[in-house]
Design an enzyme around this catalytic site. Structure first.
Site, PDB file in Angstrom:
ATOM      1  CD  GLN C  90      -3.101  -0.838   2.246  1.00 14.08           C
ATOM      2  OE1 GLN C  90      -2.779  -0.308   3.303  1.00 14.08           O
ATOM      3  NE2 GLN C  90      -4.319  -1.314   2.045  1.00 14.08           N
ATOM      4  NE  ARG C 166      -3.776 -18.036  12.404  1.00  6.73           N
ATOM      5  CZ  ARG C 166      -3.862 -16.944  13.137  1.00  6.73           C
ATOM      6  NH1 ARG C 166      -5.001 -16.593  13.713  1.00  6.73           N
ATOM      7  NH2 ARG C 166      -2.791 -16.198  13.354  1.00  6.73           N
TER       8      ARG C 166
END
Lengths: 220, 220, 220, 220
Positions: C90, C166
């Site tokens: 970003q 997870r």
């Protein structure tokens, strides 16, 4: 063999409990280092261990100085990768004395022969050195029984893992003795943190299946 | 010594360039695996190497099977922690033959004595085994020259680091030979990625200061 | 969300079995890559998994390309340290479109408001960019729901650990969906290796204690 | 932003020098912790740094408590893998106040709009929470500017690496401020060890090539 705890993170139990508290509450950095009684710390530590939330235990580390162990033992030791090692070099240091480890299983006449053989290997090593061979090459003749010295640093989470593997009866006797001595030292500093440490059988079922020794160990 | 590349990530140069491209552009996963010509790949790889942006090189890994190296060499080898090893066990495997490494610096009559000494150590080892000593204990008598076998996996970024240390003339000759053989194999598969690999002196100044050997190496 | 397996070590099950075989037998590197039938491989793999001898599983790695996941998800993802990541930056990439993730729990009018709010944040982001603010600074206004793309490489041992944490119902839904998609892909390539992978409850008791969800999962 | 050094290995410079001394000499564990004057320690440390023999610096670790930094910053921070983190959870903690970071480059009317926008996002977050959305899902609406708290432990070798990357002008301003504050704290404790730490340009040439900022930094 000599195993000495030469450094550890100060107030380790408070740090682990504080770091864990930060994860789960609105407190600030200032707060987490205060207002946490011994009882509250212990409660946190027990809970974390029970849930297997082990990352806060990484913040504290322990440094051991170890001597009088063989290169057999250190070759196993340095396979632990989440650890830091400084080992006496056989490249830069040459040896005058035959300091070595005899496995307890080697007894009587075999032991005498073992000693004679090892002393002779040192003599040959010295001869190589004197004829100009570098220590790094002369050492190829040295038996793996020869002693070395090592400084080892591990954090508590890695120590849990290390003790789990190396305090087990299936580990070789030499590294098991090292591991048990390390655990004894660590426990003096952080008794709550290491209360359940050791071979997995000290707190539950043996995970070794058909390879199990069948003799559950007691807490150190 | 035998060093064999037994596995590697397929199309490694394309993967490194693609992963890097993802970081810096709007492309999607679908795109990054396409439309990247050999020339474009090489350009990306050169740029990444030049800037020291090395993380994309971690996506590709290389697995080597190595045999005929000494326990001196593997004790150094397994100190590399960002790597995976499977080594022939001296606990579970016992030996019948004296396979060992003689440092090239040990010559003539010393070499003859070295050989005699090592053969004798195997005989004593066999005697210990036959009298009931476990291989894990009998091995204490074996010289460090004895051969072992190992499977090693490293990613390319760690290989850069490994080659930087171990292809250097200051590394011991045995692990340097291993490292050079590994680099030769890796270069066949990913020539652009490993073009500048090796001792630091192949592409710049020696960082060893007063310990420098003073003999810059050429690219393999 | 899109999860794609873009690379893996070729013949992964053969490699794991071969590396393990090297540890326990006298075979050489040449032999370990031969004479190992599918049945023999599976037998080895089952045994290793049962004993918890997991190091041979490190030799094989899997690279996934993942897109359409939020920065919430990648902030959790990159906490896994035995892994390699290349993520769309970003800092270097600016965005024109509002690609974002809406948690399924946000419904009806809240969802409409969520969408409106997020679209507005993109507009403000674009305004900042146009008034000369760098993308790295403009992004401070972007909600964590905004999508990102990432290339992830893990070895099989770390995947076991990752899936254990997870795929569990206690993980957040988004990373759980990613993990399950990764496991589905990995299983196609190495069904024996990943047969027992997933939340711990697929093959044994839940370790979460009082925090357990109480709903054991089935194998994928 | 607040950066506080909350723990460090005691007598860190003595430990590094002692561990290094063990590698190169015949001394025992007992000796290495004694007879090492401050001058001798400094001499050792300088030599190690100059040769790039960095492993002894791994024995000492530093734990920082950091608050008032954004999730932009921590997403970068946790990419450092040879480190331990405990971060305030947005899954288990919900927020009442809009604590956030405004990049200095956002000024005047844009800043006012930024503040308004962020305050509104907190209001919407609170609405989601009140309508029964879990904090882990409500947070998708929060801008990346929102503050978080984190406890970070790194050993000195990793700190060298961290400071090298993150004190550089090419790092983003926020993590650069964190890194500089950490270096300032670490230097108070171990001035010789961290004397040359920081961006690479404080002690040599910039490695960033054409991307160099062209403005060499001074030692902190």
């Amino acid at each position: 063999m000599e195993v000495r705890l030469i450094r550890h993170t100060p107030k380790p139990e408070l740090l682990v409990a504080s770091a864990a508290k930060l994860c789960y509450s609105k407190v600030g950095i200032e707060d987490i280092t205060k207002n946490l009684s011994r009882d509250k710390q212990n409660e946190f530590i027990k809970k974390l261990l029970k849930m297997g939330h082990l990352s806060p235990f990484e913040h504290i580390s322990f440094t051991f100085g170890i001597e009088g162990i063989s290169r057999v033992c250190t070759h196993q030791f340095v396979r632990h990768r989440i650890a830091s090692f400084s080992q006496q070099s056989q490249r830069y240091v040459s040896f005058d004395e035959a300091e070595y480890v005899i496995p307890p299983a080697i007894k009587k006449s075999l032991k005498t022969k073992f000693e004679k053989y090892t002393e002779d290997s040192l003599k040959f090593y010295r001869q190589l050195i004197e004829e100009g061979v570098a220590p790094e090459d002369a050492r190829y003749i040295l038996p793996q029984s020869f002693c070395t010295k090592i400084v080892v640093t591990m954090n508590a989470r890695e120590l849990f893992h290390f003790f789990g593997l190396r305090c087990c009866n299936r580990a070789q006797w030499e590294i098991r003795e090292v591991a048990e001595a390390m655990l004894t030292e660590a426990k003096k500093i952080a008794p709550n943190i290491f209360s359940d440490s050791g071979a997995p059988c000290v707190k539950g079922a043996c995970p070794e299946g058909e390879l199990s020794c069948g003799k559950p160990k007691k807490r150190l």
